[in-house]
Enzyme design. Sequence first.
Site, short mmCIF file in Angstrom:
data_model
loop_
_atom_site.label_atom_id
_atom_site.label_comp_id
_atom_site.label_asym_id
_atom_site.label_seq_id
_atom_site.Cartn_x
_atom_site.Cartn_y
_atom_site.Cartn_z
N GLY A 20 0.58 -1.22 0.13
CA GLY A 20 0.04 0.05 -0.09
C GLY A 20 0.82 1.36 0.16
O GLY A 20 0.08 2.29 0.36
N ASN A 22 1.84 3.18 -2.69
CA ASN A 22 1.10 4.04 -3.49
C ASN A 22 -0.26 4.78 -2.74
O ASN A 22 -0.50 6.00 -2.98
CB ASN A 22 0.67 3.35 -4.77
CG ASN A 22 1.98 3.31 -5.72
OD1 ASN A 22 2.41 4.17 -6.24
ND2 ASN A 22 2.51 2.00 -5.69
N MET A 99 -3.98 -7.07 -7.05
CA MET A 99 -3.31 -8.26 -7.56
C MET A 99 -4.54 -9.16 -8.31
O MET A 99 -4.43 -10.53 -7.90
CB MET A 99 -2.48 -8.95 -6.75
CG MET A 99 -1.15 -8.11 -6.33
SD MET A 99 -0.22 -7.72 -7.83
CE MET A 99 0.64 -9.12 -8.29
N LEU A 102 -9.59 -8.15 -13.31
CA LEU A 102 -10.86 -7.96 -13.48
C LEU A 102 -11.56 -8.30 -14.89
O LEU A 102 -10.88 -8.24 -15.55
CB LEU A 102 -11.33 -6.32 -13.32
CG LEU A 102 -10.74 -5.75 -11.89
CD1 LEU A 102 -10.55 -4.41 -11.99
CD2 LEU A 102 -11.78 -6.42 -10.81
N HIS A 118 1.68 0.72 -13.10
CA HIS A 118 2.40 -0.52 -13.60
C HIS A 118 4.03 -0.01 -13.37
O HIS A 118 4.49 0.92 -13.95
CB HIS A 118 2.36 -1.16 -14.99
CG HIS A 118 2.84 -2.31 -15.38
ND1 HIS A 118 2.48 -3.42 -14.64
CD2 HIS A 118 4.04 -2.46 -16.00
CE1 HIS A 118 3.41 -4.49 -15.26
NE2 HIS A 118 4.30 -3.76 -15.92
N ASP A 154 -2.55 -4.72 -18.57
CA ASP A 154 -1.50 -3.59 -18.72
C ASP A 154 -1.42 -3.03 -19.99
O ASP A 154 -0.27 -2.92 -20.54
CB ASP A 154 -0.12 -4.28 -18.44
CG ASP A 154 -0.11 -4.51 -16.89
OD1 ASP A 154 -0.73 -4.04 -16.05
OD2 ASP A 154 0.78 -5.65 -16.52
C1 GRF Z 1 3.68 -1.22 -7.31
O1 GRF Z 1 5.08 -1.36 -7.81
C2 GRF Z 1 2.80 -1.06 -8.62
O2 GRF Z 1 3.32 -0.61 -9.59
C3 GRF Z 1 2.52 -2.52 -8.72
O3 GRF Z 1 2.49 -3.12 -7.55
C4 GRF Z 1 3.22 -2.54 -6.68
C5 GRF Z 1 2.13 -2.03 -5.40
O4 GRF Z 1 3.11 -1.52 -4.47
N1 GRF Z 1 1.23 -2.64 -9.56
P1 GRF Z 1 2.31 -0.97 -3.21
O5 GRF Z 1 1.35 -1.78 -2.67
O6 GRF Z 1 1.56 0.47 -3.75
O7 GRF Z 1 3.41 -0.61 -2.22
#
Ligand code: GRF
Length: 210
Positions: A20, A22, A99, A102, A118, A154
């Site tokens: 998490g 991001n 992950m 959909l 991504h 993607d």
């Molecule tokens: C990130 O590298 C994102 O690009 C990929 O999964 C990772 C998630 O990281 N889709 P976080 O859970 O946001 O730390």
Amino acid sequence: MMFFIQGEKMNTAVLISGRGSNLQAILYAEREKRLGEAKIQLIISNKKEAEGLKYSEIFNKKSVVISRDSFITKNEFEQKLIQTLRENEIDLIVLAGFMQILSTEFVNLYDGKIINIHPSLLPSFPGLKAQEQALDYGVKVSGCTVHFVNSEVDSGPIILQETIEITEKETEESLSEKILTKEHEALPRAISLISQNKVIISGRNVRIMI
Ligand code: GRF
């Protein structure tokens, strides 16, 4: 595509599965008023043990766990997701390390309203372990991509990309870290631009009106 009503908040759901970071960057951006008209309304995790769920408490945000395992079919899982998104009047869905793929039906229902981050410069290295793929291939630059989600993994229209250089000593860990720093800038920025109706999709191309 101008679908967010001016003067109203863009209700946003962030979907996670793990760490998490991001999500954390998005919540910081909102706190610092760098998220435009977006309001983080809901956090959804498909894993009850997701570390990122802690940000729900830290930032005082509503969260819900909707796990694929709790449903017999993928369709039932997605119906629950849809019901939850509707109940919370969600306008934009942000996949931030979510992950779970959909279905086409789901993606079509929210056409132009789901974005994903991504850790590679798409269309290079889609799918899992993008950083490892980049190192194995020997590319000299990589980065991250924020894109709209379509029915293929993607591969939706690209909103923003940020690049980093790959050094001779790069490891998967150091590369992931460098890319992640860029992700934490790009994803909030994309949300902010979308919320201000500054992102126009035209076929595969996305125009940013600044
Ligand atoms: C990130 O590298 C994102 O690009 C990929 O999964 C990772 C998630 O990281 N889709 P976080 O859970 O946001 O730390």
